[in-house]
Design a protein around this motif. Structure first.
Motif, PDB file in Angstrom:
ATOM      1  N   LYS A 172       0.550  -1.246  -0.141  1.00 38.26           N
ATOM      2  CA  LYS A 172      -0.075  -0.109   0.155  1.00 38.26           C
ATOM      3  C   LYS A 172       1.140   1.169   0.184  1.00 38.26           C
ATOM      4  CE  LYS A 172      -3.808  -2.340   0.451  1.00 38.26           C
ATOM      5  NZ  LYS A 172      -4.809  -2.667  -0.915  1.00 38.26           N
ATOM      6  N   ARG A 173       0.591   2.280  -0.103  1.00 41.35           N
ATOM      7  CA  ARG A 173       1.718   3.193  -0.717  1.00 41.35           C
ATOM      8  C   ARG A 173       1.014   4.345   0.567  1.00 41.35           C
ATOM      9  NH1 ARG A 173      -0.224   8.952  -0.590  1.00 41.35           N
ATOM     10  NH2 ARG A 173      -2.854   8.145   0.205  1.00 41.35           N
ATOM     11  N   GLN A 174       0.492   4.293   1.682  1.00 33.73           N
ATOM     12  CA  GLN A 174       0.685   4.901   2.495  1.00 33.73           C
ATOM     13  C   GLN A 174       1.746   3.821   2.812  1.00 33.73           C
ATOM     14  OE1 GLN A 174      -1.996   3.766   1.854  1.00 33.73           O
ATOM     15  NE2 GLN A 174      -3.749   4.518   2.049  1.00 33.73           N
ATOM     16  N   GLN A 175       1.809   2.779   3.664  1.00 36.73           N
ATOM     17  CA  GLN A 175       2.819   2.119   4.582  1.00 36.73           C
ATOM     18  C   GLN A 175       4.078   2.346   3.710  1.00 36.73           C
ATOM     19  OE1 GLN A 175       2.803   0.543   7.391  1.00 36.73           O
ATOM     20  NE2 GLN A 175       4.475   0.383   7.406  1.00 36.73           N
ATOM     21  N   LEU A 176       4.466   2.167   2.113  1.00 30.81           N
ATOM     22  CA  LEU A 176       5.711   2.275   2.004  1.00 30.81           C
ATOM     23  C   LEU A 176       6.122   3.664   2.035  1.00 30.81           C
ATOM     24  CD1 LEU A 176       7.966   0.873  -0.042  1.00 30.81           C
ATOM     25  CD2 LEU A 176       6.413   1.508  -1.675  1.00 30.81           C
ATOM     26  N   VAL A 177       5.356   4.409   1.977  1.00 33.95           N
ATOM     27  CA  VAL A 177       5.904   5.883   1.607  1.00 33.95           C
ATOM     28  C   VAL A 177       5.776   6.224   3.322  1.00 33.95           C
ATOM     29  CG1 VAL A 177       4.555   8.558   2.618  1.00 33.95           C
ATOM     30  CG2 VAL A 177       4.174   7.062   0.234  1.00 33.95           C
ATOM     31  N   LYS A 178       5.481   5.588   4.361  1.00 31.86           N
ATOM     32  CA  LYS A 178       5.370   5.804   5.907  1.00 31.86           C
ATOM     33  C   LYS A 178       7.184   4.815   6.341  1.00 31.86           C
ATOM     34  CE  LYS A 178       4.351   3.404  10.439  1.00 31.86           C
ATOM     35  NZ  LYS A 178       3.052   3.573  11.025  1.00 31.86           N
ATOM     36  N   LEU A 179       7.847   3.886   5.311  1.00 34.83           N
ATOM     37  CA  LEU A 179       8.563   2.685   5.025  1.00 34.83           C
ATOM     38  C   LEU A 179      10.075   3.840   4.505  1.00 34.83           C
ATOM     39  CD1 LEU A 179       7.774  -1.010   4.495  1.00 34.83           C
ATOM     40  CD2 LEU A 179       8.916  -0.035   6.841  1.00 34.83           C
ATOM     41  N   ILE A 180       9.554   4.533   3.444  1.00 33.33           N
ATOM     42  CA  ILE A 180      11.144   4.973   3.286  1.00 33.33           C
ATOM     43  C   ILE A 180      11.187   6.384   3.856  1.00 33.33           C
ATOM     44  CG2 ILE A 180      11.700   6.886   0.967  1.00 33.33           C
ATOM     45  CD1 ILE A 180       9.944   4.704  -0.528  1.00 33.33           C
ATOM     46  N   ARG A 181      10.140   6.985   4.645  1.00 37.14           N
ATOM     47  CA  ARG A 181      10.350   8.038   5.827  1.00 37.14           C
ATOM     48  C   ARG A 181      11.386   7.898   6.846  1.00 37.14           C
ATOM     49  NH1 ARG A 181       4.904  11.663   4.524  1.00 37.14           N
ATOM     50  NH2 ARG A 181       6.092  13.245   2.470  1.00 37.14           N
ATOM     51  N   GLU A 182      10.775   6.769   7.442  1.00 31.09           N
ATOM     52  CA  GLU A 182      11.499   6.535   8.854  1.00 31.09           C
ATOM     53  C   GLU A 182      12.852   6.298   8.063  1.00 31.09           C
ATOM     54  OE1 GLU A 182      11.173   2.576  11.299  1.00 31.09           O
ATOM     55  OE2 GLU A 182       9.492   2.590  10.137  1.00 31.09           O
ATOM     56  N   ALA A 183      13.014   5.325   6.526  1.00 30.23           N
ATOM     57  CA  ALA A 183      14.194   4.890   6.550  1.00 30.23           C
ATOM     58  C   ALA A 183      15.804   5.878   6.786  1.00 30.23           C
ATOM     59  CB  ALA A 183      14.886   4.503   5.084  1.00 30.23           C
ATOM     60  N   ALA A 184      14.886   7.416   5.866  1.00 27.66           N
ATOM     61  CA  ALA A 184      15.434   8.662   5.832  1.00 27.66           C
ATOM     62  C   ALA A 184      15.531   8.808   6.892  1.00 27.66           C
ATOM     63  CB  ALA A 184      14.515   9.554   4.825  1.00 27.66           C
ATOM     64  N   LYS A 185      15.088   9.264   8.217  1.00 29.33           N
ATOM     65  CA  LYS A 185      14.784   9.823   8.834  1.00 29.33           C
ATOM     66  C   LYS A 185      16.309   8.799   9.660  1.00 29.33           C
ATOM     67  CE  LYS A 185      11.996  13.043  10.974  1.00 29.33           C
ATOM     68  NZ  LYS A 185      10.545  12.635  12.412  1.00 29.33           N
ATOM     69  N   LEU A 186      15.802   7.752   9.540  1.00 34.33           N
ATOM     70  CA  LEU A 186      16.961   6.407  10.240  1.00 34.33           C
ATOM     71  C   LEU A 186      18.564   6.993  10.053  1.00 34.33           C
ATOM     72  CD1 LEU A 186      15.210   3.218  10.712  1.00 34.33           C
ATOM     73  CD2 LEU A 186      16.910   3.698  12.571  1.00 34.33           C
ATOM     74  N   ILE A 187      18.994   7.281   8.763  1.00 33.08           N
ATOM     75  CA  ILE A 187      20.356   7.937   8.535  1.00 33.08           C
ATOM     76  C   ILE A 187      20.561   9.377   8.713  1.00 33.08           C
ATOM     77  CG2 ILE A 187      21.079   8.637   5.869  1.00 33.08           C
ATOM     78  CD1 ILE A 187      19.683   6.217   4.709  1.00 33.08           C
ATOM     79  N   MET A 188      19.947   9.838   8.866  1.00 29.48           N
ATOM     80  CA  MET A 188      19.475  11.556   8.766  1.00 29.48           C
ATOM     81  C   MET A 188      20.074  11.861  10.472  1.00 29.48           C
ATOM     82  SD  MET A 188      20.777  13.276   6.752  1.00 29.48           S
ATOM     83  CE  MET A 188      20.521  13.462   4.425  1.00 29.48           C
ATOM     84  N   ASN A 189      18.935  10.888  11.398  1.00 28.97           N
ATOM     85  CA  ASN A 189      19.282  11.289  12.914  1.00 28.97           C
ATOM     86  C   ASN A 189      20.876  10.353  13.261  1.00 28.97           C
ATOM     87  OD1 ASN A 189      17.237  12.544  12.460  1.00 28.97           O
ATOM     88  ND2 ASN A 189      15.236  11.219  13.246  1.00 28.97           N
ATOM     89  N   GLY A 190      21.378   9.885  12.669  1.00 26.62           N
ATOM     90  CA  GLY A 190      23.003   8.624  12.858  1.00 26.62           C
ATOM     91  C   GLY A 190      22.020   7.557  14.017  1.00 26.62           C
ATOM     92  N   PHE A 191      22.078   6.329  12.630  1.00 25.76           N
ATOM     93  CA  PHE A 191      22.029   4.878  13.774  1.00 25.76           C
ATOM     94  C   PHE A 191      22.733   5.074  13.607  1.00 25.76           C
ATOM     95  CE2 PHE A 191      21.060   3.827   9.020  1.00 25.76           C
ATOM     96  CZ  PHE A 191      22.732   3.176   8.741  1.00 25.76           C
ATOM     97  N   SER A 192      23.381   4.366  15.359  1.00 28.69           N
ATOM     98  CA  SER A 192      24.206   3.428  15.224  1.00 28.69           C
ATOM     99  C   SER A 192      25.340   2.075  14.545  1.00 28.69           C
ATOM    100  CB  SER A 192      24.475   2.895  16.561  1.00 28.69           C
ATOM    101  OG  SER A 192      24.446   4.590  17.580  1.00 28.69           O
ATOM    102  N   MET A 193      26.455   2.716  14.512  1.00 29.38           N
ATOM    103  CA  MET A 193      26.585   1.264  13.886  1.00 29.38           C
ATOM    104  C   MET A 193      27.863   0.548  14.910  1.00 29.38           C
ATOM    105  SD  MET A 193      27.182   1.698  10.422  1.00 29.38           S
ATOM    106  CE  MET A 193      27.888   3.418  10.059  1.00 29.38           C
ATOM    107  N   PRO A 194      28.039  -0.677  14.800  1.00 28.76           N
ATOM    108  CA  PRO A 194      27.674  -1.491  13.613  1.00 28.76           C
ATOM    109  C   PRO A 194      26.049  -2.098  14.925  1.00 28.76           C
ATOM    110  CG  PRO A 194      29.121  -3.041  15.389  1.00 28.76           C
ATOM    111  CD  PRO A 194      29.369  -1.138  15.528  1.00 28.76           C
ATOM    112  N   VAL A 195      25.197  -2.284  13.407  1.00 27.76           N
ATOM    113  CA  VAL A 195      23.951  -2.312  13.938  1.00 27.76           C
ATOM    114  C   VAL A 195      24.123  -4.055  14.978  1.00 27.76           C
ATOM    115  CG1 VAL A 195      21.435  -2.771  13.607  1.00 27.76           C
ATOM    116  CG2 VAL A 195      23.045  -2.109  12.700  1.00 27.76           C
ATOM    117  N   ASN A 196      23.764  -3.862  16.138  1.00 30.46           N
ATOM    118  CA  ASN A 196      22.836  -5.319  16.735  1.00 30.46           C
ATOM    119  C   ASN A 196      22.777  -6.323  15.484  1.00 30.46           C
ATOM    120  OD1 ASN A 196      20.985  -7.215  17.419  1.00 30.46           O
ATOM    121  ND2 ASN A 196      22.063  -6.514  19.691  1.00 30.46           N
ATOM    122  N   PRO A 197      22.930  -6.857  15.190  1.00 24.85           N
ATOM    123  CA  PRO A 197      21.470  -8.130  14.170  1.00 24.85           C
ATOM    124  C   PRO A 197      20.770  -8.666  14.231  1.00 24.85           C
ATOM    125  CG  PRO A 197      24.558  -9.142  14.863  1.00 24.85           C
ATOM    126  CD  PRO A 197      23.971  -8.131  15.627  1.00 24.85           C
TER     127      PRO A 197
END
Length: 364
Positions: free
Chosen positions: A241-266
């Motif tokens: 569904k469009r709404q859910q995919l938009v939500k996921l893309i925006r969540e991904a973008a925020k994770l990147i720009m807010n800085g997710f920690s690495m290494p990521v817990n597997p």
């Protein structure tokens, strides 16, 4: 592949037909991907081998080397599992994301930094079409096929080389399961992989009930320089569904720009059913040994299956009634524990009572 040390392996697996195509580990990781940093080392070696500079290393955060006002690059990878309605919804989601970016991209840096969502440009690609322009071209180099030396000075244009140059630019990869998922290892540090999943084929023996399948989760959990997101497991059977995919893309973008920690817990890079499997494997030792040990005499069906088949009790994990009335499955496991964990992880399972099934163990 080396990080300056020698390694001794207890088991060495080489592919041969169907043998070990799905050599599942108890932690549901790509073997050596985390503890040996094998995924990153393999990625960098392939880039070098094809004459492409490997992606820059990020050590602690996905924000390293980025500016908050940068426009992130996302690609939706074509997948044969997308239905016609899925494709329409994907196109609508891409249009919404891209229109937002077009509307705001010419604002000042200060204004962009105050936006609700990072700016993202999304494109749709077919991997097999990347590099087609080079297919009939002769090499710009005088390659010598018999020369076994590392091709640091003699390079032939290939599809994979062209694909690597594109993958190097990706911040967000949106893919379904299957071949498309296998490319995520080549993504740069600090990227996000969105697995939108697929649907298992309807089969009469499974009462024509489908369920979500993410398949190659081990690729994501085995690459600690990436962050994995998954389409909601209980919603995927209703279609993308469009709404859910938009939500996921925006969540991904925020994770990147807010800085997710690495290494990521597997484990954080697994979908709910993947996390369930890891816990089940920890608590049901006999099952874990059955699947991961691959001992002589073990039925091939017990370790040649995806974890979602176990969790949804399909194929060799299906409970059937024998002629004497006893309930049994081809591959034994603690069914009560698994069902408790399925409730714990909120995975909805639709199935009629086994008493209505006419399947016999002898037919498996």
């Amino acid at each position: 592949m080396s990080n300056g040390s020698w390694f001794v392996f207890d088991e060495f697996v080489m592919g041969s037909g169907m043998m070990c195509q799905r050599c599942t580990q108890s932690n549901l990781q790509l073997p050596g991907g985390v503890e040996l940093d094998g995924s990153r080392l393999f990625r960098d070696r392939m880039y070098i081998q094809y004459g492409v500079i490997p992606p820059a290393r990020q050590y602690k955060s996905s924000t390293e080397g980025r500016n908050r006002h940068d426009i992130l690059v996302a690609y939706v990878i074509d997948n044969k599992r997308y239905k016609e309605n899925d494709r329409r919804e994907i196109n609508a989601a891409m249009e919404e994301i891209n229109n937002y970016t077009i509307e705001h991209q010419n604002r000042s840096i200060a204004d962009i930094n105050k936006l609700d969502w990072p700016l993202v440009k999304v494109s749709y690609i077919h991997y097999y079409r990347i590099g087609e322009a080079h297919k009939k071209k002769t090499s710009r180099f005088n390659a010598t096929p018999i020369d076994a030396r590392s091709p640091t000075y003699e390079l032939v244009e290939t599809f994979l080389g062209a694909q690597l140059r594109l993958l190097r630019t990706m911040d967000i990869q949106i893919t379904g399961p299957g071949t498309g998922s296998m490319y995520q290892t080549f993504l740069p540090d600090g990227s996000v992989v969105i697995n939108v999943g697929g649907l298992i084929q309807l089969r009469a023996e499974d009462q024509n009930i489908t369920y979500t399948s993410f398949m190659e989760q081990y690729m994501t959990s085995g690459a600690p320089y990436l962050k994995g997101l998954y389409y909601p497991i209980n919603d995927r059977p209703k279609g993308i569904k469009r709404q859910q995919l938009v939500k996921l893309i925006r969540e991904a973008a925020k994770l990147i720009m807010n800085g997710f920690s690495m290494p990521v817990n597997p484990r954080d890079n697994l979908a709910p059913d993947g996390q369930l499997f890891v816990e089940l494997c920890d608590k049901d030792k006999a099952l874990c040994e059955l699947i991961t040990g691959r001992e002589p005499g073990t039925s091939f069906l017990c370790y040649h299956s995806w974890v979602e088949e176990l969790i949804h009790e399909r194929g060799p994990w299906r409970e059937v009634i024998e002629s004497d009335g006893k309930r049994k499955s081809h591959c034994p496991f603690n069914r009560t524990l698994m069902r408790e964990l399925r409730d714990k992880y909120g995975i909805i399972h639709h199935e009629k009572s086994v008493s209505q099934s006419k399947t016999s163990v002898s037919k498996m």
